[in-house]
Design a protein around this motif. Structure first.
Motif, PDB file in Angstrom:
ATOM      1  N   CYS A  70      39.169  41.439  36.624  1.00 28.68           N
ATOM      2  CA  CYS A  70      37.872  42.108  36.805  1.00 28.68           C
ATOM      3  C   CYS A  70      36.981  41.193  37.650  1.00 28.68           C
ATOM      4  O   CYS A  70      37.279  40.002  37.816  1.00 28.68           O
ATOM      5  CB  CYS A  70      37.186  42.413  35.466  1.00 28.68           C
ATOM      6  SG  CYS A  70      36.909  40.972  34.431  1.00 28.68           S
ATOM      7  N   GLY A  71      35.892  41.767  38.128  1.00 27.58           N
ATOM      8  CA  GLY A  71      34.967  40.979  38.938  1.00 27.58           C
ATOM      9  C   GLY A  71      34.385  39.823  38.141  1.00 27.58           C
ATOM     10  O   GLY A  71      34.163  38.733  38.679  1.00 27.58           O
ATOM     11  N   THR A  72      34.150  40.050  36.871  1.00 33.30           N
ATOM     12  CA  THR A  72      33.592  39.012  36.000  1.00 33.30           C
ATOM     13  C   THR A  72      34.540  37.812  35.962  1.00 33.30           C
ATOM     14  O   THR A  72      34.111  36.653  36.020  1.00 33.30           O
ATOM     15  CB  THR A  72      33.360  39.587  34.592  1.00 33.30           C
ATOM     16  OG1 THR A  72      32.502  40.736  34.716  1.00 33.30           O
ATOM     17  CG2 THR A  72      32.725  38.588  33.659  1.00 33.30           C
ATOM     18  N   HIS A  99      24.153  39.157  38.757  1.00 36.11           N
ATOM     19  CA  HIS A  99      24.736  40.013  37.719  1.00 36.11           C
ATOM     20  C   HIS A  99      25.077  39.123  36.509  1.00 36.11           C
ATOM     21  O   HIS A  99      25.339  37.924  36.672  1.00 36.11           O
ATOM     22  CB  HIS A  99      26.007  40.650  38.294  1.00 36.11           C
ATOM     23  CG  HIS A  99      26.634  41.664  37.400  1.00 36.11           C
ATOM     24  ND1 HIS A  99      27.542  41.336  36.411  1.00 36.11           N
ATOM     25  CD2 HIS A  99      26.488  43.014  37.338  1.00 36.11           C
ATOM     26  CE1 HIS A  99      27.923  42.440  35.793  1.00 36.11           C
ATOM     27  NE2 HIS A  99      27.298  43.468  36.329  1.00 36.11           N
ATOM     28  N   ASN A 150      23.066  44.476  42.746  1.00 37.76           N
ATOM     29  CA  ASN A 150      23.572  45.735  42.185  1.00 37.76           C
ATOM     30  C   ASN A 150      22.454  46.713  41.836  1.00 37.76           C
ATOM     31  O   ASN A 150      22.656  47.922  41.869  1.00 37.76           O
ATOM     32  CB  ASN A 150      24.439  45.466  40.954  1.00 37.76           C
ATOM     33  CG  ASN A 150      23.858  44.437  40.016  1.00 37.76           C
ATOM     34  OD1 ASN A 150      23.610  43.305  40.406  1.00 37.76           O
ATOM     35  ND2 ASN A 150      23.611  44.835  38.789  1.00 37.76           N
ATOM     36  N   ASP A 175      29.212  36.358  45.096  1.00 38.15           N
ATOM     37  CA  ASP A 175      29.591  37.569  44.371  1.00 38.15           C
ATOM     38  C   ASP A 175      29.293  38.734  45.326  1.00 38.15           C
ATOM     39  O   ASP A 175      28.142  39.129  45.502  1.00 38.15           O
ATOM     40  CB  ASP A 175      28.755  37.669  43.081  1.00 38.15           C
ATOM     41  CG  ASP A 175      28.989  38.968  42.342  1.00 38.15           C
ATOM     42  OD1 ASP A 175      29.498  39.939  42.955  1.00 38.15           O
ATOM     43  OD2 ASP A 175      28.636  39.048  41.151  1.00 38.15           O
ATOM     44  N   ILE A 177      30.604  41.749  45.033  1.00 40.82           N
ATOM     45  CA  ILE A 177      31.185  42.916  44.358  1.00 40.82           C
ATOM     46  C   ILE A 177      30.501  44.223  44.767  1.00 40.82           C
ATOM     47  O   ILE A 177      31.141  45.264  44.842  1.00 40.82           O
ATOM     48  CB  ILE A 177      31.180  42.647  42.828  1.00 40.82           C
ATOM     49  CG1 ILE A 177      32.272  41.606  42.549  1.00 40.82           C
ATOM     50  CG2 ILE A 177      31.347  43.917  42.005  1.00 40.82           C
ATOM     51  CD1 ILE A 177      32.251  40.984  41.181  1.00 40.82           C
ATOM     52  N   GLN A 178      29.207  44.164  45.064  1.00 39.16           N
ATOM     53  CA  GLN A 178      28.528  45.393  45.508  1.00 39.16           C
ATOM     54  C   GLN A 178      28.600  45.583  47.023  1.00 39.16           C
ATOM     55  O   GLN A 178      28.334  46.667  47.516  1.00 39.16           O
ATOM     56  CB  GLN A 178      27.054  45.383  45.070  1.00 39.16           C
ATOM     57  CG  GLN A 178      26.867  45.554  43.576  1.00 39.16           C
ATOM     58  CD  GLN A 178      27.306  46.925  43.066  1.00 39.16           C
ATOM     59  OE1 GLN A 178      27.459  47.879  43.830  1.00 39.16           O
ATOM     60  NE2 GLN A 178      27.523  47.036  41.764  1.00 39.16           N
ATOM     61  N   SER A 198      35.514  43.598  43.366  1.00 38.69           N
ATOM     62  CA  SER A 198      36.039  44.320  42.201  1.00 38.69           C
ATOM     63  C   SER A 198      36.420  45.748  42.588  1.00 38.69           C
ATOM     64  O   SER A 198      35.635  46.446  43.241  1.00 38.69           O
ATOM     65  CB  SER A 198      34.976  44.342  41.088  1.00 38.69           C
ATOM     66  OG  SER A 198      35.478  45.042  39.968  1.00 38.69           O
ATOM     67  N   HIS A 200      36.730  48.656  41.024  1.00 36.94           N
ATOM     68  CA  HIS A 200      36.095  49.914  40.605  1.00 36.94           C
ATOM     69  C   HIS A 200      34.783  50.220  41.319  1.00 36.94           C
ATOM     70  O   HIS A 200      34.207  51.286  41.135  1.00 36.94           O
ATOM     71  CB  HIS A 200      35.946  49.986  39.079  1.00 36.94           C
ATOM     72  CG  HIS A 200      34.904  49.102  38.468  1.00 36.94           C
ATOM     73  ND1 HIS A 200      33.734  49.597  37.973  1.00 36.94           N
ATOM     74  CD2 HIS A 200      34.880  47.771  38.244  1.00 36.94           C
ATOM     75  CE1 HIS A 200      33.034  48.595  37.457  1.00 36.94           C
ATOM     76  NE2 HIS A 200      33.695  47.483  37.608  1.00 36.94           N
ATOM     77  N   LYS A 201      34.330  49.292  42.154  1.00 35.67           N
ATOM     78  CA  LYS A 201      33.133  49.580  42.959  1.00 35.67           C
ATOM     79  C   LYS A 201      33.495  50.199  44.304  1.00 35.67           C
ATOM     80  O   LYS A 201      32.626  50.598  45.059  1.00 35.67           O
ATOM     81  CB  LYS A 201      32.325  48.303  43.205  1.00 35.67           C
ATOM     82  CG  LYS A 201      32.019  47.478  41.975  1.00 35.67           C
ATOM     83  CD  LYS A 201      31.082  48.157  41.017  1.00 35.67           C
ATOM     84  CE  LYS A 201      30.778  47.224  39.844  1.00 35.67           C
ATOM     85  NZ  LYS A 201      29.899  47.802  38.865  1.00 35.67           N
TER      86      LYS A 201
HETATM   87  N1  PLP Z   1      28.897  41.360  39.971  1.00 32.05           N
HETATM   88  C1  PLP Z   1      28.208  42.430  40.380  1.00 32.05           C
HETATM   89  C2  PLP Z   1      27.170  42.278  41.451  1.00 32.05           C
HETATM   90  C3  PLP Z   1      28.444  43.683  39.803  1.00 32.05           C
HETATM   91  O1  PLP Z   1      27.724  44.739  40.203  1.00 32.05           O
HETATM   92  C4  PLP Z   1      29.422  43.789  38.795  1.00 32.05           C
HETATM   93  C5  PLP Z   1      29.661  45.077  38.116  1.00 32.05           C
HETATM   94  O2  PLP Z   1      28.728  45.827  37.844  1.00 32.05           O
HETATM   95  C6  PLP Z   1      30.136  42.642  38.406  1.00 32.05           C
HETATM   96  C7  PLP Z   1      29.839  41.445  39.015  1.00 32.05           C
HETATM   97  C8  PLP Z   1      31.196  42.693  37.366  1.00 32.05           C
HETATM   98  O3  PLP Z   1      32.370  43.294  37.844  1.00 32.05           O
HETATM   99  P1  PLP Z   1      33.453  43.864  36.801  1.00 32.05           P
HETATM  100  O4  PLP Z   1      32.841  45.067  36.173  1.00 32.05           O
HETATM  101  O5  PLP Z   1      34.659  44.199  37.624  1.00 32.05           O
HETATM  102  O6  PLP Z   1      33.730  42.769  35.831  1.00 32.05           O
END
Ligand code: PLP
Length: 387
Positions: A70-72, A99, A150, A175, A177-178, A198, A200-201
């Motif tokens: 996961c992104g986390t 985040h 985000n 990060d 991810i967005q 990540s 799922h985004k």
């Molecule tokens: N970082 C950002 C900027 C995000 O928007 C998110 C998810 O909302 C995450 C990290 C976490 O990603 P994941 O849900 O894949 O753990």
């Protein structure tokens, strides 16, 4: 009732093409990619292909990409890996608007004795580079700054921050991810050492993500076990999802222009209409330096949760900038960091579009939001009865 999904920063639908690419690996091609036999080897080849597809989207090489859960996990891995590289550099620089996937590990590390410098943002959610220059120094082990926020979609000047970090000898984690899949990124000639994305985004499944690690960057794995991912992330690979992430990255390249034009046009149409139709509505975030799909609008004197409930009755999915903490609604840490007045932060709604958003859906939202705001203002506990 039809669902109008405008919550793509929370998660996005799986593209039909992505699902199709994944299906053989859920049904027939179930071999272990580490096995010696051809059956497993066939699977291995598809993981390699997916790695190349992710790398292509980032302008990276395939051996700079590892898959994570996961992104986390990607964020945690990068920060901890950077700190493990040099025991003399244990300070962390990050922002107040990250985040929780970055805020969480940084707060834990601060509790454990690391010094953390939390960079602030201005009223438009933008970083101050002079503050970054003052904060990043000889003891900084990692500078972690998000590419795009985000909640507001605000895009940070990451390469400028990266230049400051590199100059001071700090690792630089982003990060993204967005940002990945919404705006073009290129790791060639970049200052970024680690970059998180990540699935799922960007229309791949949940539970699959990746971490870019620049060639030659010192790396310590977070998940230690098997030899998978070149020893950088143990655990038998989530093959179908990896293949899905690869396909999603390839599609993101194909549709990038659409994100920047069509999605942005619909977002701008929605934003303009809502700001014009609802008095005391304001945009949260920088008007230009922003993801093309995100609009965060505050409707003063009403509660975001109340708006969301009404939208929900119409099948419209969005997010509010407040979270329920101990029974009371608290504005998000991002809006608080921007100094948005309480009455506005409370009534903030994030609309986040995707390439699947249609003009009819946007027209539907434009038709229904202003009367909802009007009605809620008439019964508002904040006391404003007009408009
Ligand atoms: N970082 C950002 C900027 C995000 O928007 C998110 C998810 O909302 C995450 C990290 C976490 O990603 P994941 O849900 O894949 O753990």
């Amino acid at each position: 009732m039809k669902t109008v999904y405008l919550d793509n920063n929370a998660t996005s639908r799986i593209s039909p093409e992505v699902l199709e690419a994944m299906m053989p690996f859920l049904r027939d091609l179930y071999g272990n990619p580490s096995s010696m036999h051809l059956f497993g080897g066939q699977v291995r080849k598809n993981i390699d292909r997916a790695r190349q597809q992710v790398a292509n989207l980032l302008g990276a090489d395939e051996d700079e990409i590892i898959f994570t859960g996961c992104g986390t996990e990607s964020d945690n891995t990068a920060i901890l890996s950077a700190l493990a590289a040099d025991s003399c550099r244990q300070h962390i620089v990050t922002t107040r608007v990250e985040h929780p996937a970055v805020l969480g590990p940084c707060k834990k590390l601060e509790k454990d004795g690391h010094t953390v410098k939390w960079l602030s943002v201005d009223a438009r959610g933008m970083l101050d580079l002079d503050e970054a220059r003052r904060a990043i120094g000889d003891c900084t082990g990692v500078t972690s700054v998000m590419y795009a926020n985000n909640e507001t979609g605000v895009i940070f000047p990451v390469e400028e921050v990266g230049a400051i970090a590199k100059n001071a000898g700090s690792f630089f984690h982003v990060d993204a991810i967005q940002a990945v899949g919404k705006i073009p990124l290129n790791m060639r000639n970049s200052t970024i050492d680690y970059l998180s994305l990540s699935g799922h985004k960007l229309h791949a499944p949940k539970g699959i993500a990746a971490l870019y690690i620049r060639k030659g960057t010192k790396f310590s794995p977070l998940i230690i076990g098997g030899h998978q991912e070149m020893g950088r992330r143990g655990g038998t690979e989530n093959v179908a999802s990896i293949v899905g992430l690869g396909a999603a990255c390839e599609l993101a390249r194909k549709y990038m222009e659409q994100e920047l034009t069509d999605v942005k046009r619909l977002r701008d149409k929605l934003e303009r209409a809502l700001l014009a139709a609802a008095p005391d509505a304001r945009l949260n975030g920088h008007p230009e330096m922003r993801l093309p799909n995100t609009s965060n609008i505050s409707f003063e004197y009403v509660e975001g949760e109340a708006i969301l409930l009404r939208l929900n009755e119409l099948g419209i999915c969005a997010s509010s900038g407040s979270a329920c903490t101990s029974g009371s609604l608290e504005p998000s840490h991002v809006l608080r960091a921007m100094g948005i007045p309480y009455t506005a932060a409370h009534g903030s709604i994030r609309f986040s579009l995707s390439r699947y958003t249609t003009e009819e859906e946007i027209d539907f939202v434009i038709e229904h939001v202003p009367p909802i705001i009007k009605l809620l203002r008439q019964i508002s506990p904040f006391g404003r009865k007009t408009a």
